[in-house]
Scaffold this active site. Structure first.
Site, PDB file in Angstrom:
ATOM      1  N   ASP A   1      -3.188  -6.019   1.818  1.00 21.89           N
ATOM      2  CA  ASP A   1      -2.519  -7.314   1.945  1.00 21.89           C
ATOM      3  C   ASP A   1      -1.006  -7.137   1.985  1.00 21.89           C
ATOM      4  OD1 ASP A   1      -4.862  -9.183   1.690  1.00 21.89           O
ATOM      5  OD2 ASP A   1      -5.052  -8.141  -0.218  1.00 21.89           O
ATOM      6  N   SER A   2      -0.498  -6.228   1.141  1.00 21.94           N
ATOM      7  CA  SER A   2       0.939  -5.969   1.124  1.00 21.94           C
ATOM      8  C   SER A   2       1.405  -5.408   2.454  1.00 21.94           C
ATOM      9  CB  SER A   2       1.276  -4.997  -0.018  1.00 21.94           C
ATOM     10  OG  SER A   2       2.640  -4.648   0.009  1.00 21.94           O
TER      11      SER A   2
END
Length: 459
Positions: free
Chosen positions: A257-258
């Protein structure tokens, strides 16, 4: 430069719950641990985690478009998102997806999932269509609950105003053809695009990325490879490989996600795809080094930042060593033009304990200490060279003229300096004594100094 147009995140919002405790015995009826002293920690998950990660990295507005049910899990998730991102809800039924991890220290014992595998969506609000048309970039965070398969969602994505980054899921829909960048991990790429090349070597990963571009008809595919970094392919020619910054410890949950959030933000700011992937690899490494998803709330933009720039992993390195009862060693200096004297001192310092943190003066600090012609090498490059040494575990850059402030934050057990301080009290010794640390002097390799090297080069 950021602007007022938003980054829009579209996808499945989950509620993640960590039940963190200790375990020192097994149950008498089965070979499983008894977890005690349990602390409950809740955080946004899925597309909601990607949105709050993005919001912590930018002053650009971040909007999350996600299906939301009317249940207790949804209410808890709304509370976590409040004040962080703007939420545009798609009415849905099927229950909020909740993922619960039972963890002992840094290790997961079991994960318990609840909520229907897929959600039933209502009508897409006009507000969602409007923010997508105005988007600087769009991040699709697919977690396989049916959002990305919805015809109305796909139609709205086709009209999006900015480049699309698509973080796929094995149970999710194919990316829309207008997608600029798709970011599967290695396992996802292997499941979707099996090729003749076996294994996870770069040749096999590159072949899968090319096959995915043909299969999906998208602009580029970046296969994330965990600690190995990422491979970026445009479907032809040699792929670009971006190595990751080594990180010791840390929770990799949420790293994907990052990565996707950072890539989308960089594209929103005008970066080309290769620049976005390179920046995303660095952002994901830093995210894991800070503790991963478990530390999601520690990176809010409005949180006070220390007057120290730490490379990814320094806090987790120290925490890991202390948890094992080890000794944290630190040393410091300008380290401009690293020479054999530096290497000998660093190697000796690492031998005094279980990890070595190197504190280096920033460029402005070096100029104040050494004069306007120094440093010869920027702090970022000095840090990269030091990190490449096998006996250096982490690097910290400090702005002050002395390392007193950074030492007070890190609180090492030993502060080691090389040079001719023997018999004299090191300037940092008084700071170390406040928490029971020890300052020591190491033998210096005679005949090696940066200043002497510079003077010889001028003659």
């Amino acid at each position: 430069m950021t602007g007022s147009r938003p980054l829009v995140v579209v996808g499945d919002a989950l509620l993640d719950v960590d039940l963190v405790g200790t375990a020192s015995r097994l149950t008498p009826d089965a070979p499983v641990p008894v977890v005690e002293d349990v602390e409950t920690r809740e955080r946004p998950g899925g597309a909601a985690l990607a949105a709050v990660i993005a919001a912590a990295q930018t002053s650009r507005p971040v909007v999350l478009i996600a299906p939301m049910d009317d249940d207790d899990g949804a209410d808890r998730l709304r509370a976590l998102l409040a004040g962080r991102v703007r939420l545009v809800e798609i009415p849905a039924t099927g229950g909020t997806a909740v993922k619960q991890r039972v963890r002992v220290g840094d290790h997961s014992v079991v994960r318990i999932d609840s909520g229907a595998p897929t959600a039933t969506l209502g009508a897409l609000p006009d507000e969602a269509r409007s923010v997508l048309r105005d988007a600087a970039a769009v991040l699709v965070a697919d977690y396989g609950r049916g959002t990305t398969a919805s015809p109305q969602v796909r139609e709205a994505l086709a009209d999006a105003g900015g480049p699309i980054v698509w973080d796929p899921h094995p149970r999710g829909a194919d990316p829309v053809p207008s997608t600029r960048l798709v970011t599967p991990n290695g396992a996802e790429a292997a499941r979707v695009a099996p090729v003749d090349a076996a294994g996870d070597g770069l040749a096999a990963v590159g072949a899968r990325a090319e096959a995915l571009i043909r299969h999906w008809g998208v602009g580029a595919v970046s296969v994330t490879l965990g600690s190995r970094g990422a491979l970026l392919s445009y479907g032809e020619g040699a792929p670009m490989v971006v190595p990751a910054v080594p990180v010791t410890g840390g929770d990799p949950c949420g790293a994907g996600d990052s990565f996707a959030a950072a890539a989308a933000l960089l594209l929103a700011d005008g970066a080309v795809t290769g620049e976005a992937v390179a920046g995303a690899v660095a952002a994901a490494s830093a995210f894991v080094g800070r503790g991963g998803a478990a530390a999601w709330d520690a990176t809010r933009r409005d949180a006070p930042a220390p007057n120290v720039i730490a490379e990814p992993g320094v806090d987790s390195v120290i925490a890991r060593v202390r948890a094992a009862g080890g000794t944290v060693v630190a040393t410091g200096g300008c380290f401009d033009l690293i020479h054999p004297g530096h290497v000998a001192t660093l190697r000796a310092a690492r031998g005094l304990g279980d990890c070595l943190v190197v504190c280096i003066n920033s460029d402005d600090s070096v100029r104040r200490l050494k004069g306007p012609s120094r440093p010869l090498v920027t702090a970022a490059d000095r840090a990269r060279v030091l990190e490449a040494l096998e006996f250096v575990d982490a690097v910290v850059v400090f702005e002050e003229d002395t390392p007193a402030e950074v030492l007070d934050r890190l609180r090492p057990d030993v502060w080691a300096k090389g040079g001719d301080y023997a018999g004299a009290d090191l300037p940092e010794a008084a700071v170390l004594r406040t928490w029971g640390g020890q300052a020591v002097v190491l033998p210096y390799l005679d005949g090696h100094s940066t200043t002497a090297l510079v003077e010889r080069s001028r003659t």
